[in-house]
Design an enzyme around this catalytic site. Structure first.
Site, mmCIF file in Angstrom:
data_model
loop_
_atom_site.group_PDB
_atom_site.id
_atom_site.type_symbol
_atom_site.label_atom_id
_atom_site.label_comp_id
_atom_site.label_asym_id
_atom_site.label_seq_id
_atom_site.Cartn_x
_atom_site.Cartn_y
_atom_site.Cartn_z
ATOM 1 C CD1 TRP A 168 32.816 -29.464 15.505
ATOM 2 C CD2 TRP A 168 34.042 -31.327 15.299
ATOM 3 N NE1 TRP A 168 33.828 -29.399 16.421
ATOM 4 C CE2 TRP A 168 34.597 -30.532 16.321
ATOM 5 C CE3 TRP A 168 34.651 -32.530 14.983
ATOM 6 C CZ2 TRP A 168 35.733 -30.920 17.025
ATOM 7 C CZ3 TRP A 168 35.775 -32.919 15.678
ATOM 8 C CH2 TRP A 168 36.306 -32.121 16.696
ATOM 9 C CG HIS A 219 27.013 -30.429 -1.252
ATOM 10 N ND1 HIS A 219 25.912 -29.659 -0.968
ATOM 11 C CD2 HIS A 219 28.028 -29.539 -1.458
ATOM 12 C CE1 HIS A 219 26.238 -28.379 -0.995
ATOM 13 N NE2 HIS A 219 27.502 -28.280 -1.286
ATOM 14 N NE ARG A 267 27.986 -33.886 3.656
ATOM 15 C CZ ARG A 267 26.688 -34.111 3.438
ATOM 16 N NH1 ARG A 267 25.954 -34.642 4.404
ATOM 17 N NH2 ARG A 267 26.149 -33.801 2.289
ATOM 18 C CD GLN A 269 25.781 -35.751 -2.072
ATOM 19 O OE1 GLN A 269 26.168 -34.796 -2.745
ATOM 20 N NE2 GLN A 269 25.109 -35.596 -0.941
ATOM 21 C CB VAL A 271 16.361 -26.059 -3.659
ATOM 22 C CG1 VAL A 271 17.309 -26.713 -4.648
ATOM 23 C CG2 VAL A 271 16.422 -26.742 -2.312
ATOM 24 C CB ALA A 319 19.160 -28.820 -8.171
HETATM 25 N N1 PHE Z 1 23.517 -31.272 -1.738
HETATM 26 C C1 PHE Z 1 22.463 -31.757 -0.870
HETATM 27 C C2 PHE Z 1 23.051 -32.668 0.186
HETATM 28 O O1 PHE Z 1 24.205 -33.004 0.108
HETATM 29 C C3 PHE Z 1 21.430 -32.525 -1.668
HETATM 30 C C4 PHE Z 1 20.663 -31.657 -2.619
HETATM 31 C C5 PHE Z 1 21.105 -31.492 -3.911
HETATM 32 C C6 PHE Z 1 19.500 -31.057 -2.223
HETATM 33 C C7 PHE Z 1 20.387 -30.722 -4.810
HETATM 34 C C8 PHE Z 1 18.793 -30.259 -3.081
HETATM 35 C C9 PHE Z 1 19.228 -30.094 -4.385
HETATM 36 O O2 PHE Z 1 22.374 -33.057 1.130
#
Ligand code: PHE
Length: 333
Positions: free
Chosen positions: A151, A168, A194, A208, A251, A301
């Site tokens: 989903w 992402h 998504r 993004q 992270v 990041a």
């Molecule tokens: N990829 C995460 C998201 O889509 C965002 C993110 C990117 C968080 C890099 C931490 C570091 O929600």
């Protein structure tokens, strides 16, 4: 000579080119009187002819000249009349040339790229169709993580191939690190997908912007400084931000960044210090923080929701407007 004066008067009284032509034909036409007189000259006696010929020639020339003059005047008059019919208002405002323009999200993306470029970040891109490895495994997202659920993710058929529409832009981190060595700073803007119900603040696709900076001794303080600069440049004023603890598998520590707005704190992005498992997945040696981080790499990041920023910047209250293609909306930018 009396005749000449009379004919000239007649010519000068002609009101238009048509009338003038009628008069001309009266004298010079096939049956015109001057033509006739010239034609019959030859039938006259020698003496008569000598007397009349020069006078007739003068008459002919003068009348021709008078017709020419009047014709010129009448033509000029008619041209004037036509022009004044075609009236031009030189003080009227110009007619606007209608041209298209870039989509507000594209404009924002270009602006954001510009801000990060000025901070020394390189702009890179990655594919929208990803493998499970880049979208999840390499990013330390375990098999049972809810993000892998049907989903949340659009899986492509056949499912056995484990291809998906990236959820992402973080997989671009992995793709870049696999082929480059630190130190570096990059951003990766792009579309993500998504599998979820859409509402005013969620859509099945959005944009993004991933950021990644890796070096020796990179800390959360560096991240805060970069992100502060970014918000300041983008919103063209000092903005208040705060870091709130959060969780993303790739992270550690992880946080979310809120920005202060008139209506309270708004969540703008996820971020954190790159997890050692991520460095290991791309073959880097992560810093051993117990040994002060002198050897090995560390970095931060972040992932910004570009639609959210556009909504803030342009005061738009429904994310779906960006993808509806309604020109009444798009024309406002
Ligand atoms: N990829 C995460 C998201 O889509 C965002 C993110 C990117 C968080 C890099 C931490 C570091 O929600």
């Amino acid at each position: 000579m009396e005749d000449i004066a009379k004919i000239k008067q007649e010519i000068d009284r002609a009101e238009n080119l048509e009338e003038l032509d009628r008069i001309r034909r009266k004298y010079f036409g096939k049956k015109g009187s001057i033509s006739f007189a010239l034609r019959t000259l030859g039938t006259l006696k020698e003496e008569e002819r000598r007397k009349q010929a020069p006078a007739l020639q003068i008459l002919k020339r003068e009348i021709e000249e008078a017709v020419k003059q009047r014709s010129k005047n009448l033509a000029a008059k008619e041209a004037d009349a036509n022009l004044s019919g075609e009236w031009v208002d030189v003080s009227a405002p110009g007619r606007k040339v209608r041209s298209g323009h870039l989509h507000p999200l594209t404009r924002l993306q270009e602006k954001v790229n510009g801000v990060f470029s000025s901070l020394g970040f390189e702009v890179v891109e990655g594919p929208e169709i990803e493998t499970e490895w880049y979208n999840f495994d390499a990013l330390n997202i375990p098999k049972d993580h809810p993000a892998r659920d049907m989903w949340d993710t659009f899986w492509l058929k056949p499912e056995s191939e484990k291809l998906l529409l990236r959820t992402h832009t973080s997989p671009v981190q992995i793709r870049y690190m696999e082929t480059h060595q630190p130190p570096f700073r990059i951003i990766a803007p792009g579309r993500v997908f998504r599998h979820e119900a859409s509402d005013a603040s969620h859509d099945i696709q959005f944009y993004q912007l991933e950021g990644l900076m890796v070096d020796k001794d990179i800390s959360v303080a560096n991240f805060k400084a970069v992100i502060n600069e970014f918000f300041k440049a983008l919103f063209e004023k000092d903005v208040k931000i705060r870091l709130r603890p959060s969780y993303f598998p790739f992270v550690e520590p992880g946080f979310e960044i809120d920005m202060k707005s008139a209506s309270g704190w708004l969540e703008m992005m996820g971020a954190g210090m790159v997890h050692p498992n991520v460095f290991q997945a791309v073959g880097y040696n992560p810093a051993n923080l117990a040994l002060s981080g002198a050897e090995g790499w560390q970095g931060f990041a972040f992932g910004i929701g570009l639609d959210r920023i556009a909504m803030m910047k342009y005061k738009i209250d429904d994310i779906r407007l960006f993808y509806g293609g309604d020109v009444r909306f798009l024309k406002q930018f």
